[in-house]
Write a protein that holds these residues in place. Structure first.
Motif, PDB file in Angstrom:
ATOM      1  N   PRO A   1       0.801  -1.234   0.000  1.00 35.34           N
ATOM      2  CA  PRO A   1       0.000   0.000   0.000  1.00 35.34           C
ATOM      3  C   PRO A   1       0.827   1.274   0.000  1.00 35.34           C
ATOM      4  O   PRO A   1       0.280   2.366  -0.232  1.00 35.34           O
ATOM      5  CB  PRO A   1      -0.819  -0.122   1.289  1.00 35.34           C
ATOM      6  CG  PRO A   1      -0.026  -1.021   2.174  1.00 35.34           C
ATOM      7  CD  PRO A   1       0.655  -1.993   1.251  1.00 35.34           C
ATOM      8  N   SER A   2       2.133   1.161   0.249  1.00 35.40           N
ATOM      9  CA  SER A   2       2.972   2.364   0.250  1.00 35.40           C
ATOM     10  C   SER A   2       3.320   2.820  -1.169  1.00 35.40           C
ATOM     11  O   SER A   2       3.815   3.936  -1.358  1.00 35.40           O
ATOM     12  CB  SER A   2       4.261   2.110   1.037  1.00 35.40           C
ATOM     13  OG  SER A   2       5.102   1.182   0.367  1.00 35.40           O
ATOM     14  N   LEU A   3       3.058   1.979  -2.165  1.00 37.52           N
ATOM     15  CA  LEU A   3       3.377   2.318  -3.545  1.00 37.52           C
ATOM     16  C   LEU A   3       2.183   2.996  -4.225  1.00 37.52           C
ATOM     17  O   LEU A   3       1.047   2.818  -3.800  1.00 37.52           O
ATOM     18  CB  LEU A   3       3.741   1.050  -4.325  1.00 37.52           C
ATOM     19  CG  LEU A   3       4.984   0.282  -3.880  1.00 37.52           C
ATOM     20  CD1 LEU A   3       5.103  -1.017  -4.677  1.00 37.52           C
ATOM     21  CD2 LEU A   3       6.235   1.126  -4.050  1.00 37.52           C
ATOM     22  N   PRO A   4       2.434   3.763  -5.285  1.00 35.38           N
ATOM     23  CA  PRO A   4       1.324   4.298  -6.081  1.00 35.38           C
ATOM     24  C   PRO A   4       0.484   3.144  -6.635  1.00 35.38           C
ATOM     25  O   PRO A   4       1.005   2.039  -6.826  1.00 35.38           O
ATOM     26  CB  PRO A   4       2.026   5.073  -7.199  1.00 35.38           C
ATOM     27  CG  PRO A   4       3.383   5.379  -6.655  1.00 35.38           C
ATOM     28  CD  PRO A   4       3.746   4.232  -5.772  1.00 35.38           C
ATOM     29  N   PRO A   5      -0.802   3.364  -6.901  1.00 31.14           N
ATOM     30  CA  PRO A   5      -1.701   2.272  -7.301  1.00 31.14           C
ATOM     31  C   PRO A   5      -1.210   1.431  -8.473  1.00 31.14           C
ATOM     32  O   PRO A   5      -1.265   0.201  -8.429  1.00 31.14           O
ATOM     33  CB  PRO A   5      -3.001   3.001  -7.647  1.00 31.14           C
ATOM     34  CG  PRO A   5      -2.957   4.238  -6.815  1.00 31.14           C
ATOM     35  CD  PRO A   5      -1.528   4.639  -6.756  1.00 31.14           C
ATOM     36  N   LEU A   6      -0.728   2.081  -9.546  1.00 33.53           N
ATOM     37  CA  LEU A   6      -0.272   1.325 -10.703  1.00 33.53           C
ATOM     38  C   LEU A   6       0.967   0.499 -10.364  1.00 33.53           C
ATOM     39  O   LEU A   6       1.110  -0.642 -10.829  1.00 33.53           O
ATOM     40  CB  LEU A   6       0.015   2.270 -11.863  1.00 33.53           C
ATOM     41  CG  LEU A   6       0.063   1.631 -13.256  1.00 33.53           C
ATOM     42  CD1 LEU A   6      -1.259   0.952 -13.578  1.00 33.53           C
ATOM     43  CD2 LEU A   6       0.420   2.660 -14.311  1.00 33.53           C
ATOM     44  N   GLU A   7       1.845   1.034  -9.533  1.00 32.48           N
ATOM     45  CA  GLU A   7       3.033   0.295  -9.120  1.00 32.48           C
ATOM     46  C   GLU A   7       2.672  -0.852  -8.185  1.00 32.48           C
ATOM     47  O   GLU A   7       3.345  -1.889  -8.175  1.00 32.48           O
ATOM     48  CB  GLU A   7       4.030   1.236  -8.447  1.00 32.48           C
ATOM     49  CG  GLU A   7       4.676   2.227  -9.401  1.00 32.48           C
ATOM     50  CD  GLU A   7       5.708   3.097  -8.703  1.00 32.48           C
ATOM     51  OE1 GLU A   7       6.313   2.634  -7.711  1.00 32.48           O
ATOM     52  OE2 GLU A   7       5.904   4.244  -9.147  1.00 32.48           O
ATOM     53  N   GLN A   8       1.604  -0.667  -7.407  1.00 36.48           N
ATOM     54  CA  GLN A   8       1.129  -1.769  -6.560  1.00 36.48           C
ATOM     55  C   GLN A   8       0.771  -2.971  -7.419  1.00 36.48           C
ATOM     56  O   GLN A   8       1.149  -4.110  -7.111  1.00 36.48           O
ATOM     57  CB  GLN A   8      -0.094  -1.332  -5.753  1.00 36.48           C
ATOM     58  CG  GLN A   8       0.193  -0.372  -4.622  1.00 36.48           C
ATOM     59  CD  GLN A   8      -1.049  -0.094  -3.805  1.00 36.48           C
ATOM     60  OE1 GLN A   8      -1.865  -0.984  -3.560  1.00 36.48           O
ATOM     61  NE2 GLN A   8      -1.217   1.149  -3.377  1.00 36.48           N
ATOM     62  N   LEU A   9       0.032  -2.719  -8.495  1.00 38.10           N
ATOM     63  CA  LEU A   9      -0.381  -3.810  -9.375  1.00 38.10           C
ATOM     64  C   LEU A   9       0.828  -4.440 -10.066  1.00 38.10           C
ATOM     65  O   LEU A   9       0.912  -5.669 -10.194  1.00 38.10           O
ATOM     66  CB  LEU A   9      -1.375  -3.296 -10.406  1.00 38.10           C
ATOM     67  CG  LEU A   9      -2.747  -2.879  -9.869  1.00 38.10           C
ATOM     68  CD1 LEU A   9      -3.596  -2.276 -10.977  1.00 38.10           C
ATOM     69  CD2 LEU A   9      -3.465  -4.068  -9.247  1.00 38.10           C
TER      70      LEU A   9
ATOM     71  N   GLN B   1     -10.537  -8.618  -7.408  1.00 40.23           N
ATOM     72  CA  GLN B   1     -10.919  -7.542  -6.503  1.00 40.23           C
ATOM     73  C   GLN B   1      -9.778  -6.577  -6.266  1.00 40.23           C
ATOM     74  O   GLN B   1      -9.994  -5.355  -6.151  1.00 40.23           O
ATOM     75  CB  GLN B   1     -11.400  -8.127  -5.172  1.00 40.23           C
ATOM     76  CG  GLN B   1     -12.022  -7.120  -4.234  1.00 40.23           C
ATOM     77  CD  GLN B   1     -13.241  -6.436  -4.830  1.00 40.23           C
ATOM     78  OE1 GLN B   1     -13.990  -7.045  -5.594  1.00 40.23           O
ATOM     79  NE2 GLN B   1     -13.446  -5.174  -4.494  1.00 40.23           N
ATOM     80  N   ARG B   2      -8.561  -7.080  -6.225  1.00 39.88           N
ATOM     81  CA  ARG B   2      -7.400  -6.199  -6.059  1.00 39.88           C
ATOM     82  C   ARG B   2      -7.312  -5.204  -7.211  1.00 39.88           C
ATOM     83  O   ARG B   2      -6.997  -4.030  -7.015  1.00 39.88           O
ATOM     84  CB  ARG B   2      -6.116  -7.035  -5.990  1.00 39.88           C
ATOM     85  CG  ARG B   2      -5.912  -7.757  -4.682  1.00 39.88           C
ATOM     86  CD  ARG B   2      -4.666  -8.615  -4.745  1.00 39.88           C
ATOM     87  NE  ARG B   2      -4.409  -9.267  -3.460  1.00 39.88           N
ATOM     88  CZ  ARG B   2      -3.478 -10.189  -3.264  1.00 39.88           C
ATOM     89  NH1 ARG B   2      -2.712 -10.550  -4.289  1.00 39.88           N
ATOM     90  NH2 ARG B   2      -3.308 -10.729  -2.085  1.00 39.88           N
ATOM     91  N   VAL B   3      -7.559  -5.691  -8.404  1.00 38.32           N
ATOM     92  CA  VAL B   3      -7.517  -4.801  -9.567  1.00 38.32           C
ATOM     93  C   VAL B   3      -8.634  -3.774  -9.487  1.00 38.32           C
ATOM     94  O   VAL B   3      -8.418  -2.569  -9.668  1.00 38.32           O
ATOM     95  CB  VAL B   3      -7.625  -5.622 -10.871  1.00 38.32           C
ATOM     96  CG1 VAL B   3      -7.681  -4.679 -12.074  1.00 38.32           C
ATOM     97  CG2 VAL B   3      -6.448  -6.581 -11.003  1.00 38.32           C
ATOM     98  N   LEU B   4      -9.844  -4.240  -9.200  1.00 34.72           N
ATOM     99  CA  LEU B   4     -10.996  -3.346  -9.186  1.00 34.72           C
ATOM    100  C   LEU B   4     -10.878  -2.270  -8.104  1.00 34.72           C
ATOM    101  O   LEU B   4     -11.348  -1.144  -8.293  1.00 34.72           O
ATOM    102  CB  LEU B   4     -12.275  -4.160  -8.976  1.00 34.72           C
ATOM    103  CG  LEU B   4     -12.617  -5.156 -10.084  1.00 34.72           C
ATOM    104  CD1 LEU B   4     -13.891  -5.923  -9.747  1.00 34.72           C
ATOM    105  CD2 LEU B   4     -12.754  -4.455 -11.429  1.00 34.72           C
ATOM    106  N   GLU B   5     -10.257  -2.589  -6.984  1.00 39.00           N
ATOM    107  CA  GLU B   5     -10.085  -1.605  -5.918  1.00 39.00           C
ATOM    108  C   GLU B   5      -9.134  -0.492  -6.307  1.00 39.00           C
ATOM    109  O   GLU B   5      -9.214   0.620  -5.766  1.00 39.00           O
ATOM    110  CB  GLU B   5      -9.570  -2.300  -4.652  1.00 39.00           C
ATOM    111  CG  GLU B   5     -10.618  -3.167  -3.955  1.00 39.00           C
ATOM    112  CD  GLU B   5     -10.030  -3.966  -2.805  1.00 39.00           C
ATOM    113  OE1 GLU B   5      -8.790  -3.943  -2.636  1.00 39.00           O
ATOM    114  OE2 GLU B   5     -10.800  -4.613  -2.078  1.00 39.00           O
ATOM    115  N   ARG B   6      -8.231  -0.766  -7.254  1.00 45.15           N
ATOM    116  CA  ARG B   6      -7.216   0.221  -7.609  1.00 45.15           C
ATOM    117  C   ARG B   6      -7.527   0.968  -8.899  1.00 45.15           C
ATOM    118  O   ARG B   6      -6.891   1.979  -9.183  1.00 45.15           O
ATOM    119  CB  ARG B   6      -5.850  -0.477  -7.689  1.00 45.15           C
ATOM    120  CG  ARG B   6      -5.325  -0.809  -6.298  1.00 45.15           C
ATOM    121  CD  ARG B   6      -4.290  -1.931  -6.274  1.00 45.15           C
ATOM    122  NE  ARG B   6      -3.876  -2.156  -4.891  1.00 45.15           N
ATOM    123  CZ  ARG B   6      -4.582  -2.892  -4.018  1.00 45.15           C
ATOM    124  NH1 ARG B   6      -5.715  -3.462  -4.381  1.00 45.15           N
ATOM    125  NH2 ARG B   6      -4.155  -3.041  -2.774  1.00 45.15           N
TER     126      ARG B   6
END
Length: 208
Positions: free
Chosen positions: A82-90, A135-140
């Motif tokens: 969660p510390s990364l930007p959303p696209l980098e999280q994915l 769900q991980r994708v949809l949340e971001r």
């Protein structure tokens, strides 16, 4: 404690069950799930065949417990940072996913191919695993400036299925490098979920 030491120690029911599942995961490291033998497992664990059935009810019940463990382990291993930007999280989660399945290829294939089993409980494990990834994708998606629409949701579900099948094919015949595979998978999500100009702008911004 090693499996040999555990054999010589009287374990609690919970610890014994955990030991048997762990041994099953280890046995899947070099074979398909259909070749896992209860007799071999009992010998490795130093217990009777009947004790395995006592804990799991049947061979199918035991294999189900092993597949559930693999699912939970993979979900935890690929949990986005969660510390990364959303696209980098994915992107980081996708890289972790690839690392996990590379190290656990036979167990991973067994998890996915469990959906073809006649056992509805095995199918439920598969569907739960895929559902968590979707769900991980949809949340971001909203966090990267994309409106949530039925089209985007459908694309996200299709992308997860694409990742699964592409990774299986790559494991069998790695015609491209790991980096090239990750680039392909990362590009595929915005490509199917967004309009072309949106996808190009988003990916361009992530490279800067």
């Amino acid at each position: 404690m090693t499996p040999v030491e555990e054999k010589r120690t009287r374990l609690s029911p919970q610890a014994r069950r955990r030991q048997l599942v762990t041994l099953g995961v280890e046995m899947l490291s070099g074979r398909s799930i259909d070749t896992v033998s209860v007799e071999e497992l009992a010998e490795k664990a130093g217990v009777s065949r009947g004790l395995i059935f006592h804990y799991f009810g049947s061979k199918q019940g035991y294999l189900l417990a092993v597949v559930r463990h693999l699912s939970e382990e993979m979900i935890a291993f690929t949990d986005p940072d969660p510390s990364l930007p959303p696209l980098e999280q994915l992107s980081a989660s996708l890289a972790a996913y690839l690392d996990y399945v590379t190290e656990n290829r036979d167990g991973y294939v067994s998890l996915l191919r469990g959906s073809t089993s006649n056992d509805p409980e095995m199918r439920m494990v598969f569907e739960h695993t895929r559902g968590v990834l979707v769900q991980r994708v949809l949340e971001r998606v909203p966090l990267i400036g994309v409106d949530m629409t039925p089209r985007v949701e459908l694309a996200a579900r299709g992308w997860v299925a694409f990742v699964e099948e592409t990774v299986i094919s790559w494991l069998r015949e790695p015609g491209v490098t790991r980096a090239e595979l990750l680039a392909l998978l990362n590009w595929a999500l915005p490509a199917v979920a967004m309009r072309p100009e949106q996808a190009l702008a988003l990916l361009a911004s992530s490279d800067t």
